[in-house]
Design a protein around this motif. Sequence first.
Motif, short mmCIF file in Angstrom:
data_model
loop_
_atom_site.label_atom_id
_atom_site.label_comp_id
_atom_site.label_asym_id
_atom_site.label_seq_id
_atom_site.Cartn_x
_atom_site.Cartn_y
_atom_site.Cartn_z
N GLU A 62 -19.44 31.31 14.62
CA GLU A 62 -18.56 32.31 15.55
C GLU A 62 -19.35 33.27 16.24
O GLU A 62 -19.23 33.79 17.37
N SER A 63 -20.21 33.89 15.29
CA SER A 63 -20.99 34.91 15.81
C SER A 63 -22.02 34.73 16.90
O SER A 63 -22.17 35.20 17.82
N GLN A 64 -22.51 33.37 16.76
CA GLN A 64 -23.45 32.61 17.73
C GLN A 64 -22.53 32.57 18.99
O GLN A 64 -23.14 32.72 19.94
N LYS A 65 -21.41 32.00 19.04
CA LYS A 65 -20.72 31.90 20.22
C LYS A 65 -20.45 33.10 20.70
O LYS A 65 -20.61 33.09 22.08
N GLN A 66 -20.22 34.07 20.11
CA GLN A 66 -20.15 35.45 20.48
C GLN A 66 -21.31 35.90 21.28
O GLN A 66 -21.12 36.58 22.48
N ARG A 67 -22.14 35.77 20.65
CA ARG A 67 -23.55 36.06 21.42
C ARG A 67 -23.90 35.53 22.59
O ARG A 67 -24.32 35.89 23.52
N PHE A 68 -23.56 34.16 22.44
CA PHE A 68 -23.89 33.51 23.70
C PHE A 68 -22.88 33.74 24.91
O PHE A 68 -23.22 33.93 25.98
N GLN A 69 -21.74 34.00 24.60
CA GLN A 69 -20.83 34.50 25.66
C GLN A 69 -21.30 35.93 26.21
O GLN A 69 -20.88 35.90 27.36
N VAL A 115 -23.78 34.98 28.64
CA VAL A 115 -23.54 34.50 30.02
C VAL A 115 -22.78 35.37 30.62
O VAL A 115 -23.05 35.54 31.82
N HIS A 116 -22.25 36.45 30.01
CA HIS A 116 -21.26 37.44 30.70
C HIS A 116 -22.71 38.14 31.55
O HIS A 116 -22.51 38.62 32.58
N GLN A 117 -23.50 38.73 30.69
CA GLN A 117 -24.70 39.50 31.31
C GLN A 117 -25.33 38.81 32.30
O GLN A 117 -25.67 39.40 33.32
N MET A 118 -25.76 37.47 32.24
CA MET A 118 -26.42 36.85 33.15
C MET A 118 -25.47 36.42 34.55
O MET A 118 -26.11 36.54 35.59
N THR A 119 -24.22 36.67 34.34
CA THR A 119 -23.31 36.27 35.44
C THR A 119 -23.44 37.70 36.26
O THR A 119 -23.54 37.96 37.54
N GLU A 120 -23.50 38.71 35.61
CA GLU A 120 -23.62 40.13 36.31
C GLU A 120 -24.91 40.33 37.00
O GLU A 120 -25.07 40.69 38.22
N VAL A 121 -25.93 39.82 36.35
CA VAL A 121 -27.35 39.94 36.89
C VAL A 121 -27.44 38.89 38.17
O VAL A 121 -27.82 39.52 39.24
N CYS A 122 -27.17 37.98 38.00
CA CYS A 122 -26.86 36.94 39.21
C CYS A 122 -26.37 37.39 40.27
O CYS A 122 -26.70 37.16 41.48
N TRP A 123 -24.88 38.01 40.15
CA TRP A 123 -24.21 38.23 41.13
C TRP A 123 -24.81 39.64 41.85
O TRP A 123 -24.87 39.64 42.93
N ASP A 124 -25.40 40.41 41.14
CA ASP A 124 -25.97 41.72 41.63
C ASP A 124 -27.36 41.30 42.49
O ASP A 124 -27.57 41.91 43.49
N LYS A 125 -27.78 40.37 41.82
CA LYS A 125 -29.17 39.89 42.47
C LYS A 125 -28.81 39.04 43.77
O LYS A 125 -29.63 39.41 44.82
N VAL A 129 -29.49 30.84 37.68
CA VAL A 129 -28.73 30.14 36.67
C VAL A 129 -29.88 29.08 35.91
O VAL A 129 -29.90 29.32 34.56
N GLU A 130 -30.63 28.47 36.81
CA GLU A 130 -31.99 27.80 36.01
C GLU A 130 -32.52 28.47 35.21
O GLU A 130 -32.96 27.94 34.07
#
Length: 90
Positions: free
Chosen positions: A19-26, A29-39, A60-61
């Motif tokens: 569950e901790s790994q799932k949380q870290r992965f989420q 994903v949230h951080q990368m979504t923000e980065v890709c959106w801003d970029k 994303v790739e």
Amino acid sequence: MAGQGATADPQLQQFIEVESQKQRFQQLVHQMTEVCWDKCMDKPGPKLDSRTGSCFVNCVERFIDTSQFILNRLEQTQRSRGSFSESMSD
């Protein structure tokens, strides 16, 4: 009662780790979504132009490639630690 934490059920410990790994992965994903959106997103509109779409795909790739590299590296580290621990106990 005080010693129960040290002798916790291995299945419970495994569940908590997963569950901790799932949380870290989420979080990643949230951080990368923000980065890709801003970029990539200059001005939101009804459709993505080809440049913006390509930017999102590339972003994303790179995220997937980086995540896979990190996971492989962690697995290698865990395997080497496991073999080191086994050799120390012999």
